[in-house]
Design a protein around this motif. Structure first.
Motif, PDB file in Angstrom:
ATOM      1  N   HIS A 298     -51.138   9.097  -7.121  1.00  0.00           N
ATOM      2  CA  HIS A 298     -51.651   8.645  -8.418  1.00  0.00           C
ATOM      3  C   HIS A 298     -52.680   9.623  -8.964  1.00  0.00           C
ATOM      4  O   HIS A 298     -52.625  10.022 -10.137  1.00  0.00           O
ATOM      5  N   ARG A 299     -53.606  10.035  -8.138  1.00  0.00           N
ATOM      6  CA  ARG A 299     -54.665  10.943  -8.607  1.00  0.00           C
ATOM      7  C   ARG A 299     -54.098  12.290  -9.023  1.00  0.00           C
ATOM      8  O   ARG A 299     -54.535  12.889 -10.010  1.00  0.00           O
ATOM      9  N   LEU A 300     -53.118  12.759  -8.272  1.00  0.00           N
ATOM     10  CA  LEU A 300     -52.473  14.020  -8.650  1.00  0.00           C
ATOM     11  C   LEU A 300     -51.788  13.889 -10.007  1.00  0.00           C
ATOM     12  O   LEU A 300     -51.849  14.808 -10.841  1.00  0.00           O
ATOM     13  N   THR A 307     -55.190  17.650 -17.306  1.00  0.00           N
ATOM     14  CA  THR A 307     -55.503  19.085 -17.367  1.00  0.00           C
ATOM     15  C   THR A 307     -54.382  19.909 -17.990  1.00  0.00           C
ATOM     16  O   THR A 307     -54.476  21.134 -18.033  1.00  0.00           O
ATOM     17  N   ALA A 308     -53.342  19.243 -18.479  1.00  0.00           N
ATOM     18  CA  ALA A 308     -52.176  19.977 -18.990  1.00  0.00           C
ATOM     19  C   ALA A 308     -52.549  20.937 -20.116  1.00  0.00           C
ATOM     20  O   ALA A 308     -51.983  22.035 -20.216  1.00  0.00           O
ATOM     21  N   GLU A 309     -53.511  20.546 -20.946  1.00  0.00           N
ATOM     22  CA  GLU A 309     -53.924  21.394 -22.076  1.00  0.00           C
ATOM     23  C   GLU A 309     -55.293  22.011 -21.845  1.00  0.00           C
ATOM     24  O   GLU A 309     -55.904  22.536 -22.768  1.00  0.00           O
ATOM     25  N   SER A 310     -55.793  21.959 -20.610  1.00  0.00           N
ATOM     26  CA  SER A 310     -57.139  22.445 -20.332  1.00  0.00           C
ATOM     27  C   SER A 310     -57.144  23.949 -20.108  1.00  0.00           C
ATOM     28  O   SER A 310     -56.293  24.493 -19.404  1.00  0.00           O
ATOM     29  N   SER A 311     -58.122  24.616 -20.687  1.00  0.00           N
ATOM     30  CA  SER A 311     -58.279  26.049 -20.433  1.00  0.00           C
ATOM     31  C   SER A 311     -59.067  26.293 -19.154  1.00  0.00           C
ATOM     32  O   SER A 311     -58.903  27.339 -18.512  1.00  0.00           O
ATOM     33  N   LEU A 313     -59.110  24.154 -16.386  1.00  0.00           N
ATOM     34  CA  LEU A 313     -58.461  23.616 -15.186  1.00  0.00           C
ATOM     35  C   LEU A 313     -56.933  23.699 -15.285  1.00  0.00           C
ATOM     36  O   LEU A 313     -56.225  22.866 -14.724  1.00  0.00           O
ATOM     37  N   HIS A 314     -56.445  24.719 -15.944  1.00  0.00           N
ATOM     38  CA  HIS A 314     -54.996  24.848 -16.151  1.00  0.00           C
ATOM     39  C   HIS A 314     -54.263  25.019 -14.824  1.00  0.00           C
ATOM     40  O   HIS A 314     -53.238  24.364 -14.567  1.00  0.00           O
ATOM     41  N   ASP A 315     -54.760  25.904 -13.959  1.00  0.00           N
ATOM     42  CA  ASP A 315     -54.089  26.118 -12.678  1.00  0.00           C
ATOM     43  C   ASP A 315     -54.186  24.890 -11.773  1.00  0.00           C
ATOM     44  O   ASP A 315     -53.265  24.612 -10.999  1.00  0.00           O
ATOM     45  N   LEU A 316     -55.294  24.158 -11.854  1.00  0.00           N
ATOM     46  CA  LEU A 316     -55.380  22.917 -11.091  1.00  0.00           C
ATOM     47  C   LEU A 316     -54.306  21.940 -11.555  1.00  0.00           C
ATOM     48  O   LEU A 316     -53.693  21.250 -10.726  1.00  0.00           O
ATOM     49  N   GLY A 317     -54.073  21.860 -12.851  1.00  0.00           N
ATOM     50  CA  GLY A 317     -53.024  20.984 -13.355  1.00  0.00           C
ATOM     51  C   GLY A 317     -51.657  21.359 -12.805  1.00  0.00           C
ATOM     52  O   GLY A 317     -50.869  20.486 -12.403  1.00  0.00           O
ATOM     53  N   ARG A 318     -51.373  22.655 -12.770  1.00  0.00           N
ATOM     54  CA  ARG A 318     -50.101  23.109 -12.210  1.00  0.00           C
ATOM     55  C   ARG A 318     -50.003  22.767 -10.731  1.00  0.00           C
ATOM     56  O   ARG A 318     -48.965  22.319 -10.235  1.00  0.00           O
ATOM     57  N   LEU A 319     -51.108  22.975 -10.019  1.00  0.00           N
ATOM     58  CA  LEU A 319     -51.127  22.685  -8.588  1.00  0.00           C
ATOM     59  C   LEU A 319     -50.952  21.191  -8.338  1.00  0.00           C
ATOM     60  O   LEU A 319     -50.198  20.785  -7.437  1.00  0.00           O
ATOM     61  N   ALA A 320     -51.644  20.354  -9.105  1.00  0.00           N
ATOM     62  CA  ALA A 320     -51.539  18.906  -8.919  1.00  0.00           C
ATOM     63  C   ALA A 320     -50.104  18.430  -9.127  1.00  0.00           C
ATOM     64  O   ALA A 320     -49.593  17.606  -8.354  1.00  0.00           O
ATOM     65  N   ALA A 321     -49.445  18.945 -10.160  1.00  0.00           N
ATOM     66  CA  ALA A 321     -48.058  18.551 -10.419  1.00  0.00           C
ATOM     67  C   ALA A 321     -47.144  18.971  -9.275  1.00  0.00           C
ATOM     68  O   ALA A 321     -46.255  18.209  -8.850  1.00  0.00           O
ATOM     69  N   ALA A 322     -47.354  20.175  -8.759  1.00  0.00           N
ATOM     70  CA  ALA A 322     -46.515  20.664  -7.659  1.00  0.00           C
ATOM     71  C   ALA A 322     -46.770  19.866  -6.378  1.00  0.00           C
ATOM     72  O   ALA A 322     -45.832  19.566  -5.621  1.00  0.00           O
ATOM     73  N   MET A 323     -48.025  19.519  -6.129  1.00  0.00           N
ATOM     74  CA  MET A 323     -48.341  18.732  -4.937  1.00  0.00           C
ATOM     75  C   MET A 323     -47.711  17.343  -5.020  1.00  0.00           C
ATOM     76  O   MET A 323     -47.164  16.827  -4.034  1.00  0.00           O
ATOM     77  N   ARG A 324     -47.775  16.726  -6.179  1.00  0.00           N
ATOM     78  CA  ARG A 324     -47.183  15.396  -6.323  1.00  0.00           C
ATOM     79  C   ARG A 324     -45.671  15.468  -6.130  1.00  0.00           C
ATOM     80  O   ARG A 324     -45.072  14.599  -5.480  1.00  0.00           O
ATOM     81  N   LYS A 325     -45.047  16.492  -6.679  1.00  0.00           N
ATOM     82  CA  LYS A 325     -43.605  16.656  -6.489  1.00  0.00           C
ATOM     83  C   LYS A 325     -43.275  16.814  -5.014  1.00  0.00           C
ATOM     84  O   LYS A 325     -42.305  16.225  -4.508  1.00  0.00           O
ATOM     85  N   GLY A 326     -44.097  17.603  -4.294  1.00  0.00           N
ATOM     86  CA  GLY A 326     -43.884  17.778  -2.868  1.00  0.00           C
ATOM     87  C   GLY A 326     -44.035  16.479  -2.097  1.00  0.00           C
ATOM     88  O   GLY A 326     -43.292  16.199  -1.151  1.00  0.00           O
TER      89      GLY A 326
END
Length: 342
Positions: A298-300, A307-311, A313-326
């Motif tokens: 949930h938190r991910l 953070t999808a549109e954040s300048s 924390l952009h990479d954190l947003g990408r990382l969170a999405a990938a971690m949740r998918k994993g």
């Protein structure tokens, strides 16, 4: 049972002798009784066990005294104390079943609680502390344990996040564990109990509880988006009315900070820094149970969305999405958090 009640001569002289004493269920950190004083029901709470008992008592007593200025009340009245026995005597509150839109009442009361402390409260409670470099390291090891490649800029983003949270100003009275169950829904409104973790800081770190899923709580929930928006608006309006200022700080940063800290209250109180990130799912290091994995997913998701549109924390947003998918690949049975409290 009467003889076990820690109600000494000091309290008897101030409040009278207790009658109709009954032990109540409580956390391992405390013992709690219901009693009557001159026919009026009260709650007697004693902080017990462990080296943190004295600090927990001091925090709770100080927080209740600060919060007593709230109008309408946001805590039970503190009727008496015995610091030698770490005992608090409190007004007994009549709890009602929360309404389906309870988060709006909760957020309104939380803003009132936060607003009771001013700059003159500095020093009366410890200052809130956010995530640390150790949390960054643990979180990134978790990502690697899930088989996710770290974006090149994510560590710098997380270091910047930790620095911003450390510098976010505020002297609000923070509950420390404002979870469902620590909010009493009464006919007169919501009041909060159990302030052993109370601190002074920025209220936005507890406003974030609603969206990030109650990060220190055993009964995490994910209210419907419309209710979340209404609750956050109620908090901001109430804070602005009480203080004449806008809520300081950034909600996205606050939510991302709770993602870094993990199940902070429960796991870190027991183990300190989490060391076994590479051993999932064989070791219960904080995300090893189905419920804990449900919270993390949930938190991910929330941090990925925010953070999808954040300048910053952009990479954190990408990382969170990938971690949740994993996680969903590894544990396809994971379900969303419930929308209502148990």
């Amino acid at each position: 049972m009467w003889s076990q009640l820690p109600f000494g001569e000091k309290l008897k002289a101030e409040l009278g002798s207790p009658r109709r004493v009954r032990r109540l269920s409580s956390s391992p950190r405390s013992r709690v009784w219901r009693a009557e004083l001159s026919g009026t029901p009260v709650v007697v709470k004693q902080l017990v066990g462990g080296p943190g008992a004295a600090e927990g008592y001091a925090r709770e007593a100080a927080a209740l005294q600060l919060a007593s200025k709230g109008d309408p009340p946001v805590v039970p009245k503190l009727l008496g104390t015995d610091s030698d026995e770490r005992v608090l005597v409190l007004e007994h509150l009549g709890h009602q079943t929360p309404r389906s839109d309870w988060v709006v009442d909760y957020a309104t009361a939380l803003a009132r609680l936060h607003a009771v402390a001013g700059a003159d409260a500095t020093g009366s409670l410890p200052t809130w502390s956010g995530p640390t470099q150790g949390d960054i390291d643990s979180f990134l090891r978790l990502a690697q344990a899930l088989g996710v490649v770290l974006p090149s800029g994510v560590r710098a983003e997380l270091e910047g996040l930790v620095d911003r949270l450390a510098r976010t100003p505020g002297h609000a009275l923070l509950h420390g564990d404002p979870c469902p169950g620590n909010d009493m829904h009464t006919r007169e409104g919501v009041r909060f109990i159990d302030f052993e973790q109370a601190a002074l800081g920025n209220g936005i770190v507890e406003l974030a509880y609603l969206r990030i899923g109650f990060p220190t709580c055993w009964c995490a929930t994910a209210p419907a988006p419309a209710l979340l928006d209404a609750a956050e608006s109620a908090y901001r309006w109430t804070w602005r009315t009480a203080t004449g200022t806008e809520v300081p700080g950034d909600l996205t940063d606050a939510c991302a900070g709770w993602l870094l800290r993990g199940d902070a209250l429960v796991q870190r109180a027991q183990r300190g820094t989490i060391d076994h990130l590479g051993e999932i799912p064989d070791r219960d290091w904080g995300w090893g149970t189905a419920t804990a994995r449900q919270r993390l997913a949930h938190r991910l998701r929330i941090v990925g969305q925010m953070t999808a549109e954040s300048s910053e924390l952009h990479d954190l947003g990408r990382l969170a999405a990938a971690m949740r998918k994993g996680m969903l690949t590894r544990w396809p049975e994971l379900h969303p958090l419930p929308s209502q409290r148990p």
